[in-house]
Write a protein that holds these residues in place. Structure first.
Motif, PDB file in Angstrom:
ATOM      1  N   THR A 131     -28.500  20.740  34.237  1.00 50.45           N
ATOM      2  CA  THR A 131     -27.413  20.249  33.383  1.00 50.45           C
ATOM      3  C   THR A 131     -27.664  20.508  31.903  1.00 50.45           C
ATOM      4  O   THR A 131     -26.737  20.428  31.106  1.00 50.45           O
TER       5      THR A 131
ATOM      6  N   THR B 217     -25.444  23.286  31.145  1.00 50.52           N
ATOM      7  CA  THR B 217     -24.012  23.093  31.394  1.00 50.52           C
ATOM      8  C   THR B 217     -23.496  21.860  30.657  1.00 50.52           C
ATOM      9  O   THR B 217     -22.970  21.968  29.552  1.00 50.52           O
ATOM     10  N   ILE B 218     -23.693  20.687  31.220  1.00 46.73           N
ATOM     11  CA  ILE B 218     -23.151  19.459  30.624  1.00 46.73           C
ATOM     12  C   ILE B 218     -23.715  19.218  29.226  1.00 46.73           C
ATOM     13  O   ILE B 218     -22.984  18.839  28.300  1.00 46.73           O
TER      14      ILE B 218
ATOM     15  N   PRO C  89     -20.823  21.318  37.514  1.00 49.17           N
ATOM     16  CA  PRO C  89     -22.193  21.362  36.978  1.00 49.17           C
ATOM     17  C   PRO C  89     -23.191  20.584  37.818  1.00 49.17           C
ATOM     18  O   PRO C  89     -24.361  20.993  37.928  1.00 49.17           O
ATOM     19  N   LEU C  90     -22.766  19.484  38.438  1.00 47.37           N
ATOM     20  CA  LEU C  90     -23.691  18.735  39.289  1.00 47.37           C
ATOM     21  C   LEU C  90     -23.975  19.489  40.587  1.00 47.37           C
ATOM     22  O   LEU C  90     -25.085  19.414  41.127  1.00 47.37           O
TER      23      LEU C  90
END
Length: 436
Positions: free
Chosen positions: A177, A180-181, A158-159
């Motif tokens: 993010t 995602t995160i 994700p990063l």
């Protein structure tokens, strides 16, 4: 029920799981044979892939060795030992010790995977000093928290896709993010695992008659022994001023990194933080060196085995075998099931390519076009690969080496418990990726 199921799993693994060094040799042969049989590579080509890639993880190997050593040295400082003892004192019985160490490991791994590996193992050792609990399950519980790392703040996939010039930016653009995160499905998955992983570990706790205990005296260190000063050089080795003249500027550099430059956590920053905190908190160079002498004993597995994994990764990537595996799993996927098959394929590939960033470089060219062709949710597919990479770490001893080095155990001692977690967490993650 879980105690009943874990008993044969533990016995099976203890009997048949070889040392991680044997495991990596077998994986090397499997990867080489598969590259020849499936990809039609010549034995000479496979040997060249392997040999040319053998030293590709030298930087990462050193980073992992420093994770173990600097974390160990930090934990051996008097203030940290007192803090760990204070927190460990909250556990009043074996069951609460298992739950507490799992929660600490989960939270630390969510923050940063290197931080989680070290903190979980060191906290488990402190608990073992205070509570009479099955030491194998205690260390397995500390390691099981690692399963959430790729869904956390330091998740490499994700990063990567949140970075401006990542290698697939022309295909998918920049994905923040928040998708995602910090997406709903990922946070829901994390919430489920923060509940289920400690609970499963607690339910696997063996009866006292079946438990394996460790003598707390074995876990003690000799840091508090008086160090005599007999030579002029001893004054330098025991100089608190010298240690602080170097250690305090190191900590000031970190303040500048985080506060003024807005830097984040990565493996180098974690190691830098652990090292300079250890320099300051040990107070003298001699105490730090004594701690280093103890810490280095657990690093043999990393030094020997990581080059072999680099060779395996080279075979898998350069022969095309990793891409073929990924294509095979997604060939029968649909828009709804692509995240599930991406997760499964990533779990299989992770056994041979135990590197989140390296795995994404292999699988992204397969998964992303498939997601676009099927109209699947691209952030979810990317996180499915991330979760698959984290999931089978419960089976792959590559990442357990620092934990085992700190704890003084072998892979066969903990992997039976981790095997139960593998099936349960796999079901939870698969359901979450498909339906959340």
């Amino acid at each position: 029920m879980l105690r009943f199921l874990s008993r044969p799993a533990v016995k099976l693994v203890e009997r048949y799981l070889p040392d991680p060094y044997i495991f990596v040799l077998l994986l090397t042969l499997i990867a080489a044979i598969a590259a020849i049989a499936v990809e039609r590579q010549t034995p000479l080509a496979v040997m060249r892939f392997w040999g040319d890639g053998f030293w590709n993880l030298l930087t990462f190997s050193m980073q992992m060795l420093l994770v173990l050593i600097t974390g160990f040295m930090l934990a051996n400082t008097p203030p940290v030992k007192r803090f760990l003892a204070l927190v460990a004192g909250k556990a009043k019985n074996p069951g609460s010790a298992i739950i507490l160490v799992t929660l600490v490991s989960l939270m630390a791994s969510w923050i940063n995977w290197g931080f989680g590996l070290v903190v979980g193992a060191l906290f488990a050792k402190e608990l073992a000093r205070q509570i009479r609990v099955d030491y194998r399950l205690l260390i397995a519980s500390a390691y099981s928290g690692f399963v959430v790392w790729h869904g956390g703040l330091a998740g490499s996939i994700p990063l990567t896709i949140a970075t401006e010039d990542h290698f697939t930016v022309e295909m998918i653009g920049v994905i923040g993010t928040s998708e995602t995160i910090f997406s709903f499905f990922n946070l829901a998955l994390l919430a489920c695992l923060f509940v289920s992983v400690p609970l499963v570990n607690r339910l696997m706790l063996p009866k006292e008659s079946e438990s394996v205990f460790v003598d707390p005296e074995i876990l003690q260190d000799d840091q508090d022994i008086h160090i005599p000063i007999n030579r002029p050089a001893d004054h330098l080795e025991n100089s608190q001023i010298l240690a602080w003249l170097v250690g305090i500027p190191g900590l000031l550099f970190l303040l500048d990194h985080f506060l003024l430059r807005g830097g984040g956590l990565n493996l180098n920053v974690v190691n830098f933080l652990f090292l300079f905190l250890a320099i300051v908190l040990h107070r003298t160079p001699r105490r730090l060196l004594n701690s280093l002498h103890e810490a280095i004993k657990g690093g043999a597995g990393i030094v020997l085995q990581f080059p072999f994994y680099a060779g395996i990764m080279a075979i898998m990537v350069q022969s095309g075998l990793a891409e073929t595996l990924s294509e095979g799993f997604v060939s029968f996927a649909t828009e709804k099931t692509l995240p599930f098959w991406s997760f499964i394929s990533a779990g299989v590939v992770n056994l041979f390519v135990p590197s989140g960033g390296g795995q994404w470089a292999v699988q992204a060219p397969v998964m992303l076009p498939a997601a676009e062709a099927l109209g699947a949710d691209i952030p979810r597919v990317a996180m499915a690969v991330a979760w698959g990479d984290a999931w089978t770490n419960l089976l792959q001893p590559f990442w357990a080496l620092p934990v085992l080095g700190i704890a003084g155990l072998k892979a066969k001692d903990i992997m039976g418990f981790c095997l139960i977690q593998l099936f349960i967490t796999g079901a939870i993650i698969a359901i979450g990726l498909t339906y959340f």
